[in-house]
Motif scaffolding. Sequence first.
Motif, mmCIF file in Angstrom:
data_model
loop_
_atom_site.group_PDB
_atom_site.id
_atom_site.type_symbol
_atom_site.label_atom_id
_atom_site.label_comp_id
_atom_site.label_asym_id
_atom_site.label_seq_id
_atom_site.Cartn_x
_atom_site.Cartn_y
_atom_site.Cartn_z
ATOM 1 N N THR A 61 61.502 115.991 92.805
ATOM 2 C CA THR A 61 60.074 115.796 92.817
ATOM 3 C C THR A 61 59.169 116.846 91.894
ATOM 4 O O THR A 61 58.025 115.705 91.724
ATOM 5 C CB THR A 61 59.423 117.057 93.778
ATOM 6 N N MET A 62 59.323 116.787 90.693
ATOM 7 C CA MET A 62 58.738 116.869 89.612
ATOM 8 C C MET A 62 58.598 115.288 88.539
ATOM 9 O O MET A 62 57.534 115.167 87.801
ATOM 10 C CB MET A 62 60.328 116.903 88.440
ATOM 11 N N LEU A 63 59.720 114.025 88.828
ATOM 12 C CA LEU A 63 58.860 113.098 88.318
ATOM 13 C C LEU A 63 58.747 112.123 89.561
ATOM 14 O O LEU A 63 57.709 111.660 88.417
ATOM 15 C CB LEU A 63 61.369 112.043 88.894
ATOM 16 N N ALA A 64 58.285 112.779 90.510
ATOM 17 C CA ALA A 64 57.070 111.842 91.237
ATOM 18 C C ALA A 64 55.782 113.139 90.501
ATOM 19 O O ALA A 64 54.830 111.752 90.450
ATOM 20 C CB ALA A 64 57.119 112.581 93.399
ATOM 21 N N ALA A 65 55.435 113.919 91.047
ATOM 22 C CA ALA A 65 54.859 114.521 89.607
ATOM 23 C C ALA A 65 54.131 113.797 88.319
ATOM 24 O O ALA A 65 53.415 113.933 87.574
ATOM 25 C CB ALA A 65 55.131 115.561 89.834
ATOM 26 N N TRP A 66 55.339 113.073 87.287
ATOM 27 C CA TRP A 66 55.377 113.446 85.620
ATOM 28 C C TRP A 66 54.962 111.621 86.296
ATOM 29 O O TRP A 66 53.921 110.942 85.452
ATOM 30 C CB TRP A 66 56.632 112.845 85.243
ATOM 31 N N ALA A 67 55.321 110.609 87.351
ATOM 32 C CA ALA A 67 54.747 109.004 88.067
ATOM 33 C C ALA A 67 53.376 109.393 87.379
ATOM 34 O O ALA A 67 52.655 108.924 87.280
ATOM 35 C CB ALA A 67 55.503 109.321 89.220
ATOM 36 N N GLU A 68 52.892 110.652 88.211
ATOM 37 C CA GLU A 68 51.078 110.382 88.463
ATOM 38 C C GLU A 68 50.411 110.879 87.535
ATOM 39 O O GLU A 68 49.289 110.464 86.799
ATOM 40 C CB GLU A 68 51.135 111.419 89.812
ATOM 41 N N GLN A 69 51.369 111.453 86.811
ATOM 42 C CA GLN A 69 50.211 112.664 85.282
ATOM 43 C C GLN A 69 50.265 111.233 84.330
ATOM 44 O O GLN A 69 49.857 111.360 83.287
ATOM 45 C CB GLN A 69 51.372 113.514 85.527
ATOM 46 N N THR A 70 51.495 110.579 84.007
ATOM 47 C CA THR A 70 51.182 109.981 82.607
ATOM 48 C C THR A 70 51.041 108.284 83.523
ATOM 49 O O THR A 70 50.666 108.363 84.269
ATOM 50 C CB THR A 70 52.930 109.999 82.031
ATOM 51 N N GLU A 71 50.620 108.375 81.883
ATOM 52 C CA GLU A 71 50.174 106.466 81.858
ATOM 53 C C GLU A 71 51.061 105.446 80.867
ATOM 54 O O GLU A 71 51.024 104.513 81.975
ATOM 55 C CB GLU A 71 48.872 106.555 81.314
ATOM 56 N N ARG A 72 52.095 106.185 80.055
ATOM 57 C CA ARG A 72 52.409 104.667 79.714
ATOM 58 C C ARG A 72 54.229 104.993 79.314
ATOM 59 O O ARG A 72 54.705 104.076 79.298
ATOM 60 C CB ARG A 72 52.059 105.082 77.988
ATOM 61 N N VAL A 73 54.460 106.409 79.359
ATOM 62 C CA VAL A 73 55.720 107.135 78.763
ATOM 63 C C VAL A 73 56.587 106.421 80.095
ATOM 64 O O VAL A 73 56.381 106.800 80.964
ATOM 65 C CB VAL A 73 55.979 108.485 78.636
ATOM 66 N N GLN A 74 57.841 106.195 79.852
ATOM 67 C CA GLN A 74 59.016 106.169 80.280
ATOM 68 C C GLN A 74 59.544 107.402 80.717
ATOM 69 O O GLN A 74 59.641 107.853 80.794
ATOM 70 C CB GLN A 74 60.050 104.740 80.508
ATOM 71 N N PHE A 75 59.884 107.287 82.147
ATOM 72 C CA PHE A 75 61.365 108.851 82.457
ATOM 73 C C PHE A 75 61.998 108.564 83.385
ATOM 74 O O PHE A 75 62.085 107.146 84.221
ATOM 75 C CB PHE A 75 59.628 109.321 83.504
#
Length: 266
Positions: A61-75
């Motif tokens: 669930t944290m990774l899904a939030a990062w997917a939306e929050q970020t623009e460039r970085v992989q994760f």
Amino acid sequence: MPLVDTPVRLGVQLQPQHAPYAAFRDAVRRLEDMGVDILFNWDHFFPLSGDPDGMHFESWTMLAAWAEQTERVQFGALVNCNSYRNPDLQADMARTIDHISAKNGGQGRFIFATGSGWFARDYEEYGYEFGTAGSRLDDLAAGLERIETRWQSLNPAPTREIPVMIGGKGEQKTLRLVARHADIWHSFVRPGEIAHKLEVIERWAEREERDTSNLVISNELHQRGQDFADELYDSGVRLFTLGFHGPDWDYHLVRSWLRWRDAKNA
């Protein structure tokens, strides 16, 4: 193994423990702005250090939030635990997060990093069968087959071939899975061990009839100095991960490793 020389990348692992979520949101923003290449968390349900009952957040669930929050970085997670979720569900979750992270018509940025699991408390308190190290690796082998098959049938499909990262160093099972599935191999082995482990991977790759010449080698920097990192680099490592303790994040440490990365890539 004739590895293709790729640029050095720095991945920072935000350990999802002992901090409110707002602190992670801010750290993600700052680290992406600083130029970190990859952001990781880990896939556990309880802290691995400090207060064993301290604050902790779930990985996907944290990774899904990062997917939306970020623009460039992989994760991704360093690493996902195969035991905690049905493999077909993992494939669907990875595909969905990959699409969430695709911005402005580009491709997704999710890395599917996975392993067989090891933290007994997670299993015991969440009701999963712990089994043995061997049985968990067998489950991972079966799970990876199902995940890759499911990716081929999902609608919509993933935005691209989602890179697979496998962690571990066991020569009989783990490195065979690396040879069969991985785009990235992550471990904590010392520089002098890497050449031998790559020879093992190459032997397995011949049996699996898979080309691993593009395999990216990953290793850890936490509590290690630049001389040691230079040795890892000379051994073929090109993805360097840094465990990052919060909530008092040491951004000066990250900047020093970014300077080291940039010098290697100059």
